[in-house]
Structures are given as C-alpha cells and as structure tokens.
Design an enzyme around this catalytic site. Structure first.
Site, mmCIF file in Angstrom:
data_model
loop_
_atom_site.group_PDB
_atom_site.id
_atom_site.type_symbol
_atom_site.label_atom_id
_atom_site.label_comp_id
_atom_site.label_asym_id
_atom_site.label_seq_id
_atom_site.Cartn_x
_atom_site.Cartn_y
_atom_site.Cartn_z
ATOM 1 N N ARG A 257 0.856 -1.191 0.000
ATOM 2 C CA ARG A 257 0.000 0.000 0.000
ATOM 3 C C ARG A 257 0.889 1.236 0.000
ATOM 4 O O ARG A 257 1.515 1.543 1.003
ATOM 5 C CB ARG A 257 -0.871 -0.033 1.273
ATOM 6 C CG ARG A 257 -2.052 0.915 1.258
ATOM 7 C CD ARG A 257 -2.648 1.042 2.660
ATOM 8 N NE ARG A 257 -1.796 1.869 3.478
ATOM 9 C CZ ARG A 257 -1.653 1.744 4.815
ATOM 10 N NH1 ARG A 257 -2.301 0.806 5.468
ATOM 11 N NH2 ARG A 257 -0.858 2.557 5.487
ATOM 12 N N HIS A 261 -3.510 4.503 4.892
ATOM 13 C CA HIS A 261 -4.646 3.563 4.907
ATOM 14 C C HIS A 261 -5.867 4.214 4.248
ATOM 15 O O HIS A 261 -6.492 3.664 3.346
ATOM 16 C CB HIS A 261 -4.957 3.141 6.347
ATOM 17 C CG HIS A 261 -6.236 2.384 6.471
ATOM 18 N ND1 HIS A 261 -6.402 1.125 5.947
ATOM 19 C CD2 HIS A 261 -7.427 2.722 7.030
ATOM 20 C CE1 HIS A 261 -7.635 0.713 6.191
ATOM 21 N NE2 HIS A 261 -8.274 1.663 6.836
ATOM 22 N N TYR A 270 4.170 5.198 11.309
ATOM 23 C CA TYR A 270 4.440 3.785 11.606
ATOM 24 C C TYR A 270 5.225 3.038 10.522
ATOM 25 O O TYR A 270 5.366 1.830 10.596
ATOM 26 C CB TYR A 270 3.131 3.036 11.931
ATOM 27 C CG TYR A 270 2.048 3.136 10.865
ATOM 28 C CD1 TYR A 270 2.046 2.282 9.777
ATOM 29 C CD2 TYR A 270 1.038 4.084 10.965
ATOM 30 C CE1 TYR A 270 1.058 2.370 8.806
ATOM 31 C CE2 TYR A 270 0.044 4.175 10.007
ATOM 32 C CZ TYR A 270 0.050 3.314 8.935
ATOM 33 O OH TYR A 270 -0.916 3.404 7.970
#
Ligand SMILES: Cc1ncc(C[n+]2csc(CCOP(=O)(O)OP(=O)(O)O)c2C)c(N)n1
Length: 373
Positions: A257, A261, A270
């Site tokens: 990805r 998100h 993160y």
C-alpha cells in the site's frame, strides 16, 4: 510405530514480469496486443482516478477515501480475467474492480462522496457494493458461489479482502465452507503488508497467506501483485478451475500500500521511507509500461493518447458527480437491501418524521421553503 510425512504442503509464488520489465515467455498469458493495450489503459484510468480522488478529498469534495496506489495491478488484473456473469464482492480498496468491469466512474465518485446512489449499478453487472466490514466479503462470495451452483449458472463468485481480514473468524469460516462444499469461488487477498498501522508480521505467524488454504483443503497461491500479467494469469486459471467444478482457490496478491490507509491516516507515524522507496521501484504500472514499450506495443504517442483519454474521462466523471441533483437523505436506507429489515424500516420512519419536524420548524422561523438541515 512410525513417523510419516502425510502430504506435501508446498505453496507457490507466480511472477511473470520482473521489476526491469522482462518476462518469462513460458508463463505469458495469451493476450493480444489490443488486449495488452486495454489492460494498460485500465491501469492508467485507475491511477488517474485515484490521484483525483485524493485531491477531491483534500478539497472537501468527497469524504474519507482509501487510495489504491501501488495496488492497481491487483484489481485490474483480476477483473480483466472475469466473465460478465461472474459476481464480485469488493471490500473498500477495489475501485479498479468496479471500473474494469464497466461500472461508470461517476458511481465510484458518488460512493466516496457519501451518495448512496453510487452503489446502484446496472442489474446485469453482478457487482456487489463496497462492504466496509473487514472479512465480510469472503462469506458473501462463498454464499453466492453456492447459490450459483444450485441455480446451475455458469458464474464464479469472487471475494476481495486484505491481509488484516485473514485474522477474522468470518474469513476462516468462509474458507472452510468453500473447501467443504467445493464452492465455485476465488478468494482474492490483497496482501498490501498493512492493516491500517498493523504490519503483516503481526497479523499472522504463517510465512504466507496463501498457505492458509491448505488447511481448508484447497489450493492457495502467492502471486506477485505488482505484476499485472501474473495476476491476470493466476486469476484466469482460478476462474477456469472454479467454472469446471474443481473448487475454490485462494490468491494471495503480494503487494504494498503506497499511500496512507485512508485520508484519515498518517502512515509516516508507523513506517519508514526506505521501505516505501524499495516498493516504489516495483511500481506495477511502470513495470508493465517498460515491457509494452520494449515489445513495441506502446509508443510515446499511444501512451500520451491513453493518458489524455483517462484525464478527460476522470474530469467528465467528476463533473457529472458534482452537477447531479442532491440525493434524498432517506437514500441511506434505500441502497443496501431490496426489502428493509424491520429495525431499519423503523429507523427510516423515525428519521423522516424527525426531518419533517426540523424542516417545518426552520421554514416557519425563516419564512423560507423547506430545506434539509
Ligand atoms: C469488522 C471490522 N473491524 C474493524 C474495522 C475497521 N477497519 C477498517 S479497515 C481496517 C484494516 C483492514 O486491513 P486489511 O484487511 O489488511 O485491508 P487494507 O485496508 O489493507 O486494504 C480496519 C481494522 C472494520 N471496518 N470492520
């Protein structure tokens, strides 16, 4: 007493097109030059759509949006292999499945703009709407696959989900049902390495997601999800197998990805830049373009034409979305079930009564006609 090896639990990974745009000729799917160009055009359409959707969200013109950047080959490659009669059950990152299957782009913008009318597509399109609950799609797909067999239809059902969904009981129950009943289904896991901020390494101790299928008695295969030719080929074979009554397949599309998100996330908190840069070099569209250029199928002029067409297609869809008459607030009840459940019917009644009270109060106060709050 003996200790015997019972069976061979090996899993395979399929890749056809490498990062330099070179292919393994023996594994190449049978696609004509016209089809190759069509496949490339779908990828470009999706890419341009995705970039536009991100901008629209930042400008407040659509709601929270989940980008599919880096994962374009997964949805386009699988959808391109399907037949019209097949049924798709997307999660929330499968914009490319809708558009490659012919759902108008304006519907996809509408959905992400919070307009429920976007979920209503032509009844012969066999595309279920976006389903946000993680892990629900495999259950729906397996149920549909069994129904198709019962009705003696030549259709396969396809359920999409992410690596995070493989920790959900629903996904595992669906896989068990698929195996036990040999359902004509393909379960497509887009393993993009994250479930929001949860890395794949914390999702499961299993080395691959593909191998989970073995426990349920059917084949699972890992596929390079940034290789559109491998994705297409694996999907084509899984569909043929299901159609021939030979049961389900789990495809683990190994990808990454590239974006957050959703637009409500900040992935810099993160994950690190180096990882992102490694994956940027594996971009599925650049890789396919390099191959098509090397074999003389894509010229700079054709590439420009495809890009210009995609840009105007996206602009037309945005214009259609933004000039559409406003939806009715009660639409939020009307685009999911053919018949409302008693609870929803009650909620709808109360909601409409509330709206009418609010509208009456505001029109008597301002002297203006009714409007929505
Ligand atoms: C049943 C359920 N639990 C939690 C959520 C909140 N949620 C939305 S997306 C997501 C992560 C999903 O990760 P994955 O399945 O890997 O798909 P991806 O977002 O990476 O495409 C979560 C936990 C939800 N929508 N549904």
């Amino acid at each position: 007493m003996s200790l015997q090896k019972l069976t061979d639990f090996s899993t395979y990974k399929l890749s056809i097109l490498d990062e330099q745009g070179k292919v393994d000729e023996k594994l190449l799917p049978k696609l004509s030059n016209t089809q190759l160009v069509e496949l490339y055009s779908h990828l470009i359409n999706l890419h341009v759509f995705d970039e536009k959707a991100l901008k629209l969200q930042r400008q407040g013109r659509i709601g929270t949006y989940g980008s599919c950047a880096g994962q374009e080959a997964c949805t386009v490659g699988t959808a391109y292999a399907m037949e019209k009669q097949d049924w798709t059950f997307p999660a929330f990152r499968e914009h490319g499945v809708f558009m490659t299957r012919g759902v108008p782009m304006v519907n996809v913008f509408q959905y992400w703009g919070g307009d429920e009318r976007g979920s209503k597509v032509e009844s012969d399109m066999n595309c279920f709407p976006v389903a946000i609950p993680v892990g629900s799609q495999p259950l729906h797909a397996v149920g549909c696959a069994l129904a198709m067999r019962y009705l003696k239809k030549d259709a396969v059902a396809i359920g999409y989900f992410g690596d995070g969904a493989t920790s959900e009981g629903d996904t595992l129950e669906a896989m068990n049902f698929a195996g036990v009943f040999q359902a004509p289904v393909v379960l497509v896991c887009q393993n993009n390495q994250f479930a929001i901020s949860e890395p794949r390494s914390l999702q499961t101790r299993a080395e691959t997601i593909a191998q989970k299928a073995i426990a349920f008695g059917f084949e699972g295969i890992q596929v390079d999800g940034n290789d559109v030719l491998a994705v297409y080929q694996a999907m084509k074979q899984a569909l043929e197998k299901a159609r021939a009554g030979k049961g389900p397949t789990l495809l683990e599309l190994y990808t990454y990805r590239m974006g957050d998100h959703t637009t409500a996330d900040d992935s810099t908190r993160y994950r690190n830049k180096e990882e992102l840069e490694t994956w940027r070099k594996r971009d599925p569209i650049v890789r396919f373009k390099t191959y098509l250029t090397a074999i003389g199928v894509l010229t700079p002029a054709l590439e420009e034409k495809i890009m210009n067409e995609a840009v105007s297609k996206v602009e037309r869809a945005v214009q259609a979305y933004e000039t559409m008459p406003a939806p009715s607030p009660s639409d939020m009840f009307d685009y999911m079930y053919a018949q409302l459940t008693p609870e929803l019917a009650e909620q709808k009644k109360n909601f409409l009564a509330h709206l009418s009270r609010v509208n009456n109060a505001s029109s008597s106060k301002s002297g203006e006609g009714p409007g929505f709050p």
